[in-house]
Design an enzyme around this catalytic site. Structure first.
Site, PDB file in Angstrom:
ATOM      1  N   CYS A   2       0.837  -1.207   0.000  1.00  0.00           N
ATOM      2  CA  CYS A   2       0.000   0.000   0.000  1.00  0.00           C
ATOM      3  C   CYS A   2       0.869   1.254   0.000  1.00  0.00           C
ATOM      4  CB  CYS A   2      -0.870   0.019   1.256  1.00  0.00           C
ATOM      5  SG  CYS A   2      -1.887  -1.426   1.420  1.00  0.00           S
ATOM      6  N   ARG A  27       4.256   0.923  -6.231  1.00  0.00           N
ATOM      7  CA  ARG A  27       4.319   0.030  -5.068  1.00  0.00           C
ATOM      8  C   ARG A  27       3.366  -1.141  -5.222  1.00  0.00           C
ATOM      9  NH1 ARG A  27       6.597   2.338  -0.592  1.00  0.00           N
ATOM     10  NH2 ARG A  27       5.256   1.232   0.857  1.00  0.00           N
ATOM     11  N   TRP A  75      -3.027  -2.445  -1.597  1.00  0.00           N
ATOM     12  CA  TRP A  75      -2.582  -3.743  -2.121  1.00  0.00           C
ATOM     13  C   TRP A  75      -3.255  -4.748  -1.203  1.00  0.00           C
ATOM     14  CZ3 TRP A  75       1.231  -7.633  -0.675  1.00  0.00           C
ATOM     15  CH2 TRP A  75       1.686  -8.402  -1.737  1.00  0.00           C
ATOM     16  N   ASN A 101      -0.914   1.492   5.890  1.00  0.00           N
ATOM     17  CA  ASN A 101      -0.036   0.559   5.176  1.00  0.00           C
ATOM     18  C   ASN A 101       0.550  -0.372   6.219  1.00  0.00           C
ATOM     19  OD1 ASN A 101       1.719  -0.801   3.520  1.00  0.00           O
ATOM     20  ND2 ASN A 101       3.306   0.766   3.612  1.00  0.00           N
ATOM     21  N   GLY A 102       0.333  -1.673   6.032  1.00  0.00           N
ATOM     22  CA  GLY A 102       0.851  -2.658   6.988  1.00  0.00           C
ATOM     23  C   GLY A 102      -0.205  -3.710   7.262  1.00  0.00           C
ATOM     24  N   GLU A 482      19.795 -13.821 -11.212  1.00  0.00           N
ATOM     25  CA  GLU A 482      19.230 -12.477 -11.364  1.00  0.00           C
ATOM     26  C   GLU A 482      18.581 -12.330 -12.743  1.00  0.00           C
ATOM     27  OE1 GLU A 482      18.310 -10.333  -9.543  1.00  0.00           O
ATOM     28  OE2 GLU A 482      18.030  -8.561 -10.797  1.00  0.00           O
ATOM     29  N   LYS A 486      14.619 -11.360 -13.318  1.00  0.00           N
ATOM     30  CA  LYS A 486      14.213 -10.201 -14.123  1.00  0.00           C
ATOM     31  C   LYS A 486      13.199 -10.620 -15.169  1.00  0.00           C
ATOM     32  CE  LYS A 486      14.995  -7.308 -12.312  1.00  0.00           C
ATOM     33  NZ  LYS A 486      15.510  -7.814 -11.108  1.00  0.00           N
ATOM     34  N   GLU A 489       9.725 -11.919 -13.571  1.00  0.00           N
ATOM     35  CA  GLU A 489       8.882 -10.993 -12.791  1.00  0.00           C
ATOM     36  C   GLU A 489       8.210  -9.947 -13.681  1.00  0.00           C
ATOM     37  OE1 GLU A 489      10.648  -8.449  -9.810  1.00  0.00           O
ATOM     38  OE2 GLU A 489      12.553  -8.501 -10.830  1.00  0.00           O
ATOM     39  N   HIS A 505      22.123 -33.385 -13.017  1.00  0.00           N
ATOM     40  CA  HIS A 505      21.555 -34.091 -11.854  1.00  0.00           C
ATOM     41  C   HIS A 505      20.033 -34.025 -11.840  1.00  0.00           C
ATOM     42  CE1 HIS A 505      25.543 -34.747 -10.280  1.00  0.00           C
ATOM     43  NE2 HIS A 505      25.819 -33.493 -10.546  1.00  0.00           N
ATOM     44  N   LYS A 605       7.044  -2.907  -4.903  1.00  0.00           N
ATOM     45  CA  LYS A 605       8.434  -2.435  -4.901  1.00  0.00           C
ATOM     46  C   LYS A 605       9.100  -2.691  -3.558  1.00  0.00           C
ATOM     47  CE  LYS A 605      12.094  -0.539  -6.461  1.00  0.00           C
ATOM     48  NZ  LYS A 605      12.922  -1.322  -7.409  1.00  0.00           N
TER      49      LYS A 605
HETATM   50  C1  AGP Z   1      13.687  -7.457  -7.749  1.00  0.00           C
HETATM   51  O1  AGP Z   1      13.494  -7.056  -9.105  1.00  0.00           O
HETATM   52  C2  AGP Z   1      12.383  -7.584  -7.015  1.00  0.00           C
HETATM   53  N1  AGP Z   1      11.623  -6.385  -7.124  1.00  0.00           N
HETATM   54  C3  AGP Z   1      12.543  -8.107  -5.607  1.00  0.00           C
HETATM   55  O2  AGP Z   1      13.118  -9.385  -5.686  1.00  0.00           O
HETATM   56  C4  AGP Z   1      13.414  -7.261  -4.651  1.00  0.00           C
HETATM   57  O3  AGP Z   1      14.768  -7.354  -5.026  1.00  0.00           O
HETATM   58  C5  AGP Z   1      13.245  -7.834  -3.238  1.00  0.00           C
HETATM   59  O4  AGP Z   1      11.889  -7.699  -2.877  1.00  0.00           O
HETATM   60  C6  AGP Z   1      14.123  -7.138  -2.198  1.00  0.00           C
HETATM   61  O5  AGP Z   1      13.785  -5.780  -2.138  1.00  0.00           O
HETATM   62  P1  AGP Z   1      14.776  -4.791  -1.328  1.00  0.00           P
HETATM   63  O6  AGP Z   1      16.080  -4.809  -2.052  1.00  0.00           O
HETATM   64  O7  AGP Z   1      14.102  -3.461  -1.369  1.00  0.00           O
HETATM   65  O8  AGP Z   1      14.906  -5.343   0.066  1.00  0.00           O
END
Ligand code: AGP
Length: 610
Positions: A2, A27, A75, A101-102, A482, A486, A489, A505, A605
Site C-alpha cells: 500500500c 508500489r 494492495w 499501510n501494513g 538475477e 528479471k 517478474e 543431476h 516495490k
Molecule cells: C527485484 O526485481 C524484485 N523487485 C525483488 O526481488 C526485490 O529485489 C526484493 O523484494 C528485495 O527488495 P529490497 O532490495 O528493497 O529489500
C-alpha cells in the site's frame, strides 16, 4: 505494498493527493481512495482498480474541496479488492478517517471486542478495526485516543488520520511500515516514500516507530505515547524531481537500466581517494576486523543475488568465511551469531520486512550489522550499526536494475575495504580491482550503447516461449539467478536458473528441441566448463543465447546460436557488466508481450509485510 499520502496547507488537497498516489502506483495496488476535510466533515471517494478510476470520479480532484486530506493505494491483504475495502476507512461516528499501510495481526480480536460494544463493520479489512478503535477511545482528546489505540494494536502500520475536529491538522503514526513527513512552506505532507512528494519539498523528517505526529500547515510536532515531545532533525534529500519521473522513457525500468552508468559512478567514484577506499559510513576498528571470523550476507530477491556475487568476491579476496542467506530463512534457522560475526543486510528499499527482521535478529545476537541500502533514512538504514548507501537515486520500477548493480559494486567496495585493512590481498590485485571498479560505469555504458538492437531482436525471437532456462557457474550462476528473476517478474515467462554443473543431476531432463537456454559464460576461470554444459544442452536440441567476454565470441559461436559479447573486465566485475544485458533482454521480452512492466501483477516495490 500500500501507499499512503497526506496533505495540509493552503492549496486544494485532492489534486496533490492524486499526484502523490500516482507516484506511489509503482508500489503495487488494486484500489485507491482519498478523504478530504471540508465544511466541518470528511468527504471520501474510493475506487477499485487503477488510479485513473479515482481521478475520473473526483474530476481530477476538483470535486473534493478542502485543503487537508489523506489518500491511499491499496494492495489487498485482508478482503478482496473492492470499493468498500478500499481506504480511507471512516469511523462509525464519522469522527475519524484513516489510511493504513501494513498488517494488524490482532484485528479479529479487536473487531470482536468492538462488536461486543455495539460497533458494526462494513469492510473485511484489518484497517477498519483501527478507525473504529479510535472512535471507541475518543473522549475529547485525539492524541489520547490515538495512544490508547496504538497500545491495543499488534502488527505493522503507517497511518494517516483525519479527524472532523481539526480543520487543518491531521495525524500520522508508524510502526514497522515506512512513513516520511515532508516539510513545505505553509504546507506539510506525509507519504510512504519521498518521491511521492519530491515535487513539493526536499525537506523531510523521519518519524520513529511509535511516534505520533501532529501535522498542521505551519507546524509538525512529534510525541511519544506518554504525550512527551520527541525531536527528530529534518534533513534534505538531493534527489531531483526528474529522477522520480520517466524522463521521456516509456517505462521507469528502461530509464533506470540506462541510469546505471551514472548510478555506478555516484556509488563508486566518491569513495576512492586514490587507491584507498574511504570508510564512508563504516566504523570498523582494525581490532574488530582482525577478530572477524564470519560474515553473513542476508537479503531477499535481487538483493540476495547481489549478495551471492559479494560472497564470491569477499570470501575469495578477504579469506573470511562468508555465508549468504535469504532473510526469510535466516531468521528462522537460528544461525550461529556472535560479536565476531558481521551481518551484512542488503535492501534497495530499506523497508523489506523479512530483511528488517533478520537484521534485528542479528543485532539481538550481538552481531554487528552493516546495511547496504539505497533509500536514505529507511528503517534498515536507521537501525543498522553501519550504513553503506548505494547512490542509485530513486528506483521506481518494481523490477530492480540500478539497485542491483550498485549493490554488487558496493559489496566489492566493502571487500576491498576489508582486504586493505586486513592485508589479505596483494597490492597488485587490489589496485587492479580499484582500476576496474573505476572503469565499471564506462563498461556498462558500452553494453547499453552496443547491445540494445541485438537484444531487442533476440527478445522478439524468444518472447513466445513459455519457459526459459538460465545457467552459469560461480558468479555466472549468481548472474543467471538475477537474469531469470528479471525475466519472470516482468514477462511472466517461467524462467528457471540452474548452476550449470548441476543440470545433469535432473533438470536436463526438461531440455528438448528448441528449449531456450540463456548461458552466462562471462567468467574466464570456468569458461571451458560452462562451454561443456552448453554442448550438453545443445546436443539435446536447446536454443542457446550465450553471454561472453569480448574475445570469446568465436569459441562460443561454434556452440551457441546467439552470442552476446560484453566488455572484458575481470570475472568479478562481469555480473555488473552482464546484468545490463540481461535486464534489457527481459525488458524487451516483456515489452513484446505488452506486459505492465513497471507494475508487474502481484508484485510490490517494497515488500513491507512478511
Ligand atoms: C527485484 O526485481 C524484485 N523487485 C525483488 O526481488 C526485490 O529485489 C526484493 O523484494 C528485495 O527488495 P529490497 O532490495 O528493497 O529489500
Amino acid at each position: 505494498m500500500c501507499g499512503i499520502i497526506g496533505y495540509t496547507g493552503k492549496r486544494q488537497a485532492a489534486p496533490i493527493l492524486l499526484d502523490g498516489l500516482k507516484m506511489l502506483e509503482y508500489r503495487g495496488y488494486d484500489s485507491s481512495g482519498i478523504a478530504v476535510s471540508e465544511n466541518g466533515g470528511i468527504s471520501m471517494t474510493k475506487a477499485k482498480g487503477r488510479l485513473d478510476n479515482l481521478v475520473k470520479l473526483t474530476d481530477g480532484g476538483k470535486s473534493a474541496r478542502g485543503t487537508m486530506g489523506i489518500g491511499h493505494t491499496r494492495w489487498a491483504t485482508h478482503g478482496e479488492p473492492s470499493d468498500v475495502n478500499s481506504h480511507p476507512h471512516i469511523g462509525e461516528k464519522g469522527n475519524f478517517a484513516l489510511v493504513h499501510n501494513g498488517i494488524i495481526e490482532n484485528y479479529l480480536d479487536i473487531r470482536a471486542f468492538l462488536c461486543a460494544k455495539g460497533f458494526t463493520f462494513r469492510s473485511q479489512t484489518d484497517t477498519e478495526a483501527v478507525v473504529q478503535l479510535l472512535e471507541y477511545y475518543y473522549k475529547g482528546d485525539v492524541k489520547e485516543a490515538i495512544a490508547k489505540t496504538l497500545n491495543k494494536l499488534r502488527g505493522s502500520y503507517a497511518l494517516g488520520i483525519l479527524t472532523r475536529f481539526d480543520p487543518d491538522t491531521f495525524y500520522a503514526v508508524r510502526k514497522d511500515s515506512p512513513l516520511v513527513i515532508g516539510l513545505g512552506d505553509g504546507e506539510n505532507f506525509i507519504a510512504s516514500d519521498m518521491p511521492a512528494v519530491l515535487k513539493y519539498t526536499h525537506d523531510f523528517i523521519l518519524p520513529e516507530d511509535g511516534d505520533i505526529a501532529v501535522i498542521s500547515p505551519t507546524k509538525v510536532e512529534l510525541f511519544n505515547r506518554n504525550g512527551e515531545t520527541v525531536e527528530h532533525k529534518p534533513f534534505k534529500v538531493d534527489w531531483d524531481v526528474e529522477s522520480a519521473e520517466k524522463g521521456g522513457f516509456p517505462h521507469f525500468m528502461l530509464k533506470e537500466i540506462h541510469e546505471q552508468p551514472k548510478a555506478l559512478e555516484q556509488t563508486l567514484l566518491p569513495r576512492f581517494d586514490g587507491y584507498s577506499v574511504k570508510s564512508d559510513g563504516i566504523e570498523f576498528s582494525k581490532e574488530y576486523l582482525g577478530a572477524l571470523k564470519k560474515i553473513f550476507i542476508v537479503a531477499c530477491g535481487s538483493s540476495y543475488h547481489a549478495a551471492m556475487v559479494g560472497k564470491y568476491f569477499i570470501e575469495r579476496n578477504c579469506r573470511i568465511s562468508t555465508e549468504v542467506d535469504l532473510a526469510s530463512e535466516f531468521r528462522y534457522r537460528s544461525p550461529v551469531l556472535d560479536e565476531n560475526t558481521l551481518t551484512v543486510v542488503i535492501s534497495q528499499s530499506g523497508e523489506t520486512a523479512d530483511t528488517i527482521a533478520a537484521m534485528r535478529d542479528a543485532k539481538a545476537h550481538c552481531s554487528r550489522v552493516l546495511a547496504i541500502v539505497n533509500v536514505v533514512g529507511s528503517t534498515i538504514a536507521r537501525e543498522a550499526d553501519d550504513v553503506l548507501y548505494t547512490r542509485a537515486g530513486p528506483e521506481i520500477a518494481v523490477a530492480t536494475t540500478k539497485g542491483y548493480t550498485t549493490q554488487v559494486a558496493t559489496l566489492m567496495l566493502l571487500g576491498l575495504f576489508i582486504a586493505d585493512a586486513t592485508k589479505s590481498m596483494s597490492k597488485a590485485l587490489y589496485e587492479k580491482y580499484v582500476d576496474e571498479l573505476k572503469a565499471l560505469p564506462a563498461a556498462v555504458q558500452r553494453v547499453l550503447d552496443e547491445n540494445v538492437e541485438a537484444l531487442q531482436k533476440l527478445a522478439y525471437d524468444y518472447f513466445a516461449f513459455d519457459k526459459t532456462f538460465f545457467i552459469g557457474r560461480g558468479m555466472d550462476y549468481a548472474l543467471a539467478l538475477e537474469g531469470a528473476l528479471k525475466l519472470k517478474e516482468i514477462s511472466y515467462i517461467h524462467a528457471e536458473s540452474y548452476a550449470a554443473g548441476e543440470l545433469k543431476h535432473g533438470t536436463i531432463s526438461l531440455i528438448e528441441k528448441g528449449s531456450p537456454v540463456i548461458a552466462c559464460a562471462t567468467g574466464e576461470e570456468l569458461f571451458e566448463k560452462t562451454l561443456s554444459n552448453i554442448k550438453e544442452v545443445r546436443s539435446r536440441g536447446a536454443s542457446v543465447i550465450a553471454l561472453v567476454k569480448e574475445g570469446r565470441e568465436k569459441t562460443m559461436g561454434a556452440e551457441a546460436q546467439h552470442v552476446v559479447s560484453l566488455p572484458a573486465l575481470s570475472d568479478e566485475m562481469m555480473p555488473c557488466v552482464a546484468a545490463a544485458a540481461l535486464q534489457l533482454f527481459a525488458y524487451y521480452v516483456a515489452a513484446a508481450k505488452s506486459c505492465d512492466i513497471d507494475k508487474p501483477r502481484n508484485l510490490a516495490k517494497a515488500v513491507t509485510v512478511e
